[in-house]
Design an enzyme around this catalytic site. Structure first.
Site, PDB file in Angstrom:
ATOM      1  CG  MET A  21      47.370 -47.124  32.735  1.00 43.19           C
ATOM      2  SD  MET A  21      47.307 -45.500  33.547  1.00 43.19           S
ATOM      3  CE  MET A  21      47.222 -44.352  32.162  1.00 43.19           C
ATOM      4  N   PRO A  22      43.569 -46.504  33.591  1.00 43.16           N
ATOM      5  CG  PRO A  22      43.049 -44.877  35.184  1.00 43.16           C
ATOM      6  CD  PRO A  22      42.743 -45.299  33.774  1.00 43.16           C
ATOM      7  CE1 TYR A  23      45.490 -52.579  33.021  1.00 43.17           C
ATOM      8  CE2 TYR A  23      47.058 -50.850  33.552  1.00 43.17           C
ATOM      9  CZ  TYR A  23      46.547 -51.760  32.654  1.00 43.17           C
ATOM     10  OH  TYR A  23      47.060 -51.856  31.390  1.00 43.17           O
ATOM     11  CB  VAL A  52      41.572 -53.015  33.325  1.00 42.11           C
ATOM     12  CG1 VAL A  52      41.439 -54.463  33.780  1.00 42.11           C
ATOM     13  CG2 VAL A  52      42.043 -52.939  31.878  1.00 42.11           C
ATOM     14  CE  LYS A 102      50.530 -51.198  39.376  1.00 41.87           C
ATOM     15  NZ  LYS A 102      50.969 -52.223  40.291  1.00 41.87           N
TER      16      LYS A 102
END
Lengths: 62, 62, 62, 62, 62, 62
Positions: free
Chosen positions: B1-3, B40, C7
């Site tokens: 996280m974050p993606y 990621v 995200k």
């Protein structure tokens, strides 16, 4: 409904993908109460040069 | 996280993609405080016949 | 183009988000050669009860 | 803005896709008041072995 | 099928959204040959602090 | 990896969502061979005025 998208590296066999959508659909139906025939599953495959963790693509690891 | 998902036209070189995920990961870590190894990045490439601005696909422009 | 979606868990400040989109946009422009004013960034926030790793939601951890 | 993503099975012709993005763009402009040249459309194609309804992939149906 | 996702800034009225999904569905049916009752539309709204063009969020513009 | 996104109407209880991510994670681990602790699940909820089938939003049905 629900709509499930599974994103993973390419490389699984057709048998694995077939079992994957079956089992995931059952898990969703069982826990949400959704009718099984309304559940949709999408598989999205990615390649090692398009996926990075910690700033490094899988294709760049040795 | 974050993606992070980066959607762009196909055509960049592997060197460009490698640098892209490195630099974006650093930018995310630096500004959000997220640990770099948890970040990621996914690259998604599209083709000119699947991308349109103003109702016209890039493949239909001359 | 490119289109970047980030995200992450809700909780970052507006200052952090402002810096995040600035730095990510610069990183993308620098490495892909895309014109900075064509780069689009979307932030998507999620809550701890809608995000799970290893089958356990963050909201269920103690 | 708006950004429209159309996900469908592979198999449509280029003429169909061309008409699709034109007509969808017009429909979005007409109903949202967005300027036509700001509307972006992405087409994402999927294959029958990556799409399942009711736990069964289209490629597994006879 | 097809599945259409429309991502736009919050602020349209319910009447606009109702017309949007109607007209987009018609456009997709007409051009792809898909049966109208199989077409699914999702609306995703975003806020001005989560959308940036050229490295600047809409909420940061004056 | 894999990354699973489950999109559904709002309204499930926290207990249902907790069970959903547990069971889906098990189904993915069992069928793909992925390590359970690497599997990520995102839940995305939608409202009835943002979801349409056949050109009609659920919020417009009586």
């Amino acid at each position: 409904m629900p709509y499930v998208t599974i994103k993973m590296l390419a490389g699984r066999t057709e048998e694995q993908k077939k079992a994957l959508v079956e089992k995931v659909t059952e898990a969703v139906a069982e826990t949400t109460g959704a009718s099984k025939d309304k559940i949709v599953v999408f598989i999205e495959e990615m390649t090692k040069n398009h996926y990075a963790v910690g700033g490094k693509r899988l294709s760049d690891e040795q």
